[in-house]
Write a protein that holds these residues in place. Sequence first.
Motif, PDB file in Angstrom:
ATOM      1  N   GLY A 297       0.827  -1.184   0.000  1.00  0.00           N
ATOM      2  CA  GLY A 297       0.000   0.000   0.000  1.00  0.00           C
ATOM      3  C   GLY A 297       0.867   1.241   0.000  1.00  0.00           C
ATOM      4  O   GLY A 297       2.007   1.232   0.470  1.00  0.00           O
ATOM      5  N   GLY A 298       0.345   2.326  -0.555  1.00  0.00           N
ATOM      6  CA  GLY A 298       1.083   3.575  -0.582  1.00  0.00           C
ATOM      7  C   GLY A 298       1.225   4.164   0.813  1.00  0.00           C
ATOM      8  O   GLY A 298       0.301   4.105   1.634  1.00  0.00           O
ATOM      9  N   ARG A 299       2.380   4.740   1.098  1.00  0.00           N
ATOM     10  CA  ARG A 299       2.590   5.383   2.386  1.00  0.00           C
ATOM     11  C   ARG A 299       1.853   6.715   2.430  1.00  0.00           C
ATOM     12  O   ARG A 299       1.839   7.477   1.462  1.00  0.00           O
ATOM     13  CB  ARG A 299       4.087   5.626   2.620  1.00  0.00           C
ATOM     14  N   GLY A 300       1.244   6.982   3.579  1.00  0.00           N
ATOM     15  CA  GLY A 300       0.639   8.280   3.767  1.00  0.00           C
ATOM     16  C   GLY A 300       1.698   9.346   3.960  1.00  0.00           C
ATOM     17  O   GLY A 300       2.834   9.060   4.356  1.00  0.00           O
ATOM     18  N   GLY A 301       1.358  10.591   3.664  1.00  0.00           N
ATOM     19  CA  GLY A 301       2.252  11.690   3.979  1.00  0.00           C
ATOM     20  C   GLY A 301       2.389  11.833   5.482  1.00  0.00           C
ATOM     21  O   GLY A 301       1.674  11.166   6.252  1.00  0.00           O
ATOM     22  N   PRO A 302       3.299  12.676   5.978  1.00  0.00           N
ATOM     23  CA  PRO A 302       3.475  12.843   7.421  1.00  0.00           C
ATOM     24  C   PRO A 302       2.162  13.214   8.108  1.00  0.00           C
ATOM     25  O   PRO A 302       1.508  14.184   7.746  1.00  0.00           O
ATOM     26  CB  PRO A 302       4.482  13.994   7.523  1.00  0.00           C
TER      27      PRO A 302
ATOM     28  N   GLY B 217      -6.086   6.086   3.960  1.00  0.00           N
ATOM     29  CA  GLY B 217      -5.647   5.298   2.822  1.00  0.00           C
ATOM     30  C   GLY B 217      -6.785   4.619   2.087  1.00  0.00           C
ATOM     31  O   GLY B 217      -7.816   4.278   2.672  1.00  0.00           O
ATOM     32  N   GLY B 218      -6.602   4.434   0.782  1.00  0.00           N
ATOM     33  CA  GLY B 218      -7.578   3.705  -0.022  1.00  0.00           C
ATOM     34  C   GLY B 218      -7.424   2.205   0.139  1.00  0.00           C
ATOM     35  O   GLY B 218      -6.405   1.697   0.630  1.00  0.00           O
TER      36      GLY B 218
ATOM     37  N   MET C  77      -3.935   3.601  -2.198  1.00  0.00           N
ATOM     38  CA  MET C  77      -3.129   4.819  -2.220  1.00  0.00           C
ATOM     39  C   MET C  77      -3.061   5.456  -0.839  1.00  0.00           C
ATOM     40  O   MET C  77      -4.020   5.426  -0.072  1.00  0.00           O
ATOM     41  CB  MET C  77      -3.696   5.808  -3.232  1.00  0.00           C
ATOM     42  N   GLY C  78      -1.912   6.052  -0.517  1.00  0.00           N
ATOM     43  CA  GLY C  78      -1.733   6.662   0.787  1.00  0.00           C
ATOM     44  C   GLY C  78      -2.499   7.966   0.924  1.00  0.00           C
ATOM     45  O   GLY C  78      -2.758   8.679  -0.051  1.00  0.00           O
ATOM     46  N   GLY C  79      -2.873   8.290   2.145  1.00  0.00           N
ATOM     47  CA  GLY C  79      -3.557   9.541   2.421  1.00  0.00           C
ATOM     48  C   GLY C  79      -2.587  10.710   2.486  1.00  0.00           C
ATOM     49  O   GLY C  79      -1.414  10.555   2.826  1.00  0.00           O
TER      50      GLY C  79
END
Length: 232
Positions: free
Chosen positions: A94-99, A168-169, A181-183
């Motif tokens: 899964g994509g990493r979320g931003g900070p 996240g999606g 996708m990350g948030g």
Amino acid sequence: MAICAGVASAQNFDFGSDGTFGPIRVVGGETVTVNLPPDGVIHATWVAVAAGGTLKFNRNALNTPVYLLATEDVLVGGSINVSGEVGTSNPPVGGRGGPGGFDGGMPGFGGGVPPGAGHGPGAGLGQTATVPAGLAAYGTAAPPHLARPTNGLVYGSPSLIPMVGGSGGGGTAGQPGTGGMGGGGAILIASNTRIDIPSPGNVLARGGNGGCRVNEGSGGAIRLLAPVVAGN
């Protein structure tokens, strides 16, 4: 995504920076990535991101939001970016979320490993046999034409108190599928004097989406505090 900008009505404001980090300068064509301290607070003197330059941040162990505090002006002619990352199938993550944001769900693999839900209070659920992977939510839900039972729930405050990032999606099915996708992350920028974001400058907290509307992460949070907030 939620965005909140404050314009103070008096002078001699002190938003808490002691200036120990010093100045942050990003020239055009350069990307500068700052490691967030454990509490997420950066005590800058001044910040200047030139057109074509990008300022980014590495998440800390607690994945706090970014608190960028400056004793002097913050000028953003380029980009300050805390957006989420794209989920992938190779590697299957899964994509990493931003900070301050949340990660996307893991992809499924064949019939034995179902796709995972994203992380965060507005996370999208993983794809099912009949329903696509869910889009994450934050201040608003997905648009009506993309409504589906796997979509995330609305959360958060218009005042951005507390500061929290996007969710996240959900992951998709496949051999393997694609990670959610990350948030987008969460960032507070505060200046004792002025924040100026002239065109084409921007501050971004987008959810990762990979150019599609299948399993997007939700946008994050941007809060600007200064006696003067100008520009875009």
